[in-house]
Design a protein around this motif. Structure first.
Motif, mmCIF file in Angstrom:
data_model
loop_
_atom_site.group_PDB
_atom_site.id
_atom_site.type_symbol
_atom_site.label_atom_id
_atom_site.label_comp_id
_atom_site.label_asym_id
_atom_site.label_seq_id
_atom_site.Cartn_x
_atom_site.Cartn_y
_atom_site.Cartn_z
ATOM 1 N N CYS A 184 36.220 53.548 47.681
ATOM 2 C CA CYS A 184 37.658 53.326 47.513
ATOM 3 C C CYS A 184 37.981 51.840 47.611
ATOM 4 O O CYS A 184 37.301 51.098 48.328
ATOM 5 C CB CYS A 184 38.439 54.056 48.604
ATOM 6 N N VAL A 185 39.010 51.437 46.891
ATOM 7 C CA VAL A 185 39.557 50.086 47.015
ATOM 8 C C VAL A 185 41.076 50.228 47.090
ATOM 9 O O VAL A 185 41.640 51.209 46.600
ATOM 10 C CB VAL A 185 39.151 49.165 45.843
ATOM 11 N N SER A 186 41.714 49.251 47.717
ATOM 12 C CA SER A 186 43.162 49.338 47.854
ATOM 13 C C SER A 186 43.781 47.949 47.836
ATOM 14 O O SER A 186 43.090 46.942 47.996
ATOM 15 C CB SER A 186 43.552 50.080 49.138
ATOM 16 N N GLY A 187 45.092 47.926 47.637
ATOM 17 C CA GLY A 187 45.815 46.671 47.640
ATOM 18 C C GLY A 187 47.302 46.915 47.517
ATOM 19 O O GLY A 187 47.751 48.041 47.323
ATOM 20 N N GLU A 188 48.074 45.828 47.632
ATOM 21 C CA GLU A 188 49.530 45.888 47.570
ATOM 22 C C GLU A 188 50.015 45.411 46.210
ATOM 23 O O GLU A 188 49.575 44.368 45.730
ATOM 24 C CB GLU A 188 50.149 44.999 48.645
ATOM 25 N N LEU A 189 50.919 46.164 45.617
ATOM 26 C CA LEU A 189 51.555 45.779 44.365
ATOM 27 C C LEU A 189 52.989 45.365 44.672
ATOM 28 O O LEU A 189 53.763 46.152 45.219
ATOM 29 C CB LEU A 189 51.538 46.937 43.366
ATOM 30 N N ALA A 190 53.320 44.141 44.313
ATOM 31 C CA ALA A 190 54.672 43.617 44.525
ATOM 32 C C ALA A 190 55.536 43.900 43.300
ATOM 33 O O ALA A 190 55.012 44.050 42.193
ATOM 34 C CB ALA A 190 54.608 42.117 44.776
ATOM 35 N N PRO A 191 56.861 43.973 43.462
ATOM 36 C CA PRO A 191 57.738 44.136 42.300
ATOM 37 C C PRO A 191 57.493 43.014 41.289
ATOM 38 O O PRO A 191 57.437 41.843 41.656
ATOM 39 C CB PRO A 191 59.147 44.032 42.887
ATOM 40 N N GLY A 192 57.285 43.385 40.033
ATOM 41 C CA GLY A 192 57.021 42.406 38.989
ATOM 42 C C GLY A 192 55.627 41.843 38.982
ATOM 43 O O GLY A 192 55.284 41.019 38.149
ATOM 44 N N GLY A 193 54.772 42.306 39.902
ATOM 45 C CA GLY A 193 53.423 41.769 40.033
ATOM 46 C C GLY A 193 52.381 42.586 39.288
ATOM 47 O O GLY A 193 52.688 43.580 38.633
ATOM 48 N N LEU A 225 48.425 44.252 40.051
ATOM 49 C CA LEU A 225 47.372 44.571 41.011
ATOM 50 C C LEU A 225 46.206 45.139 40.225
ATOM 51 O O LEU A 225 46.360 46.109 39.490
ATOM 52 C CB LEU A 225 47.859 45.597 42.041
ATOM 53 N N ARG A 226 45.040 44.518 40.371
ATOM 54 C CA ARG A 226 43.821 44.997 39.710
ATOM 55 C C ARG A 226 42.887 45.544 40.778
ATOM 56 O O ARG A 226 42.505 44.807 41.690
ATOM 57 C CB ARG A 226 43.154 43.890 38.925
ATOM 58 N N LEU A 227 42.535 46.813 40.664
ATOM 59 C CA LEU A 227 41.636 47.457 41.611
ATOM 60 C C LEU A 227 40.369 47.874 40.865
ATOM 61 O O LEU A 227 40.438 48.681 39.935
ATOM 62 C CB LEU A 227 42.313 48.679 42.249
ATOM 63 N N SER A 228 39.239 47.292 41.257
ATOM 64 C CA SER A 228 37.943 47.592 40.650
ATOM 65 C C SER A 228 37.112 48.381 41.645
ATOM 66 O O SER A 228 36.759 47.881 42.700
ATOM 67 C CB SER A 228 37.201 46.321 40.282
ATOM 68 N N VAL A 229 36.794 49.632 41.272
ATOM 69 C CA VAL A 229 36.013 50.503 42.147
ATOM 70 C C VAL A 229 34.535 50.291 41.844
ATOM 71 O O VAL A 229 34.116 50.448 40.692
ATOM 72 C CB VAL A 229 36.388 51.994 41.944
ATOM 73 N N PRO A 230 33.730 49.919 42.856
ATOM 74 C CA PRO A 230 32.295 49.717 42.603
ATOM 75 C C PRO A 230 31.610 51.035 42.246
ATOM 76 O O PRO A 230 31.992 52.097 42.740
ATOM 77 C CB PRO A 230 31.763 49.163 43.918
#
Length: 150
Positions: free
Chosen positions: A133-142, A144-149
């Motif tokens: 699993c990978v995770s992160g925060e997405l901001a309004p107008g931003g 977010l790139r999540l790359s799962v190994p």
């Protein structure tokens, strides 16, 4: 919000019964889920707003669902099956692909999914094959790139 797409699943009832509808000219909707369902999972997407999922208690009282007005771009890089959640609530893959196709994405490159106008928040993507699993925060107008190994 007029014309929002709403899909609901009854939770904790041992079945995957679901219902779908669109909001009317007053922004209202009615879904009929199994009577024994006390909680439901809703995925809502609206033109000019965002795609987001909720888990809510259901009953005789009308629900009010607020959609975030400004979303961001979620990019998911994963091979094979996966699951995605925002703030701990799953977003079903059919809802994601419907949303992408409704935004003009021909769905040719599913190795890198670019999902526009999703609600800001904490996203987690997990591979079904490896449980990575990978995770992160997405901001309004931003973005977010999540790359799962693999």
């Amino acid at each position: 919000m007029i014309g929002a797409s709403v899909v609901g699943y009854g939770l904790e009832i041992g079945a995957q019964d679901h219902a779908s509808t669109a909001t009317d000219v007053n922004g209202r909707f009615a879904l009929y889920l199994p009577q024994r369902a006390r909680r439901a999972h809703f995925t809502v997407g609206a033109p000019g707003r965002t795609l987001q999922s909720f888990e809510l208690a259901i009953g005789a009282t009308p629900l009010t669902i607020e959609l975030e007005p400004v979303g961001g771009l979620l990019e998911i890089v994963v091979s094979g099956r996966f699951r995605v959640a925002r703030n701990g609530v799953a977003i079903p893959l059919p809802a994601i692909t419907d949303w992408m196709s409704g935004h003009g994405d021909p769905l040719n490159d599913l190795a890198v999914m670019r999902i526009p106008d999703v609600a800001p928040g904490h996203y987690e993507v997990c591979s079904a094959a490896t449980a990575a699993c990978v995770s992160g925060e997405l901001a309004p107008g931003g973005t977010l790139r999540l790359s799962v190994p693999n």
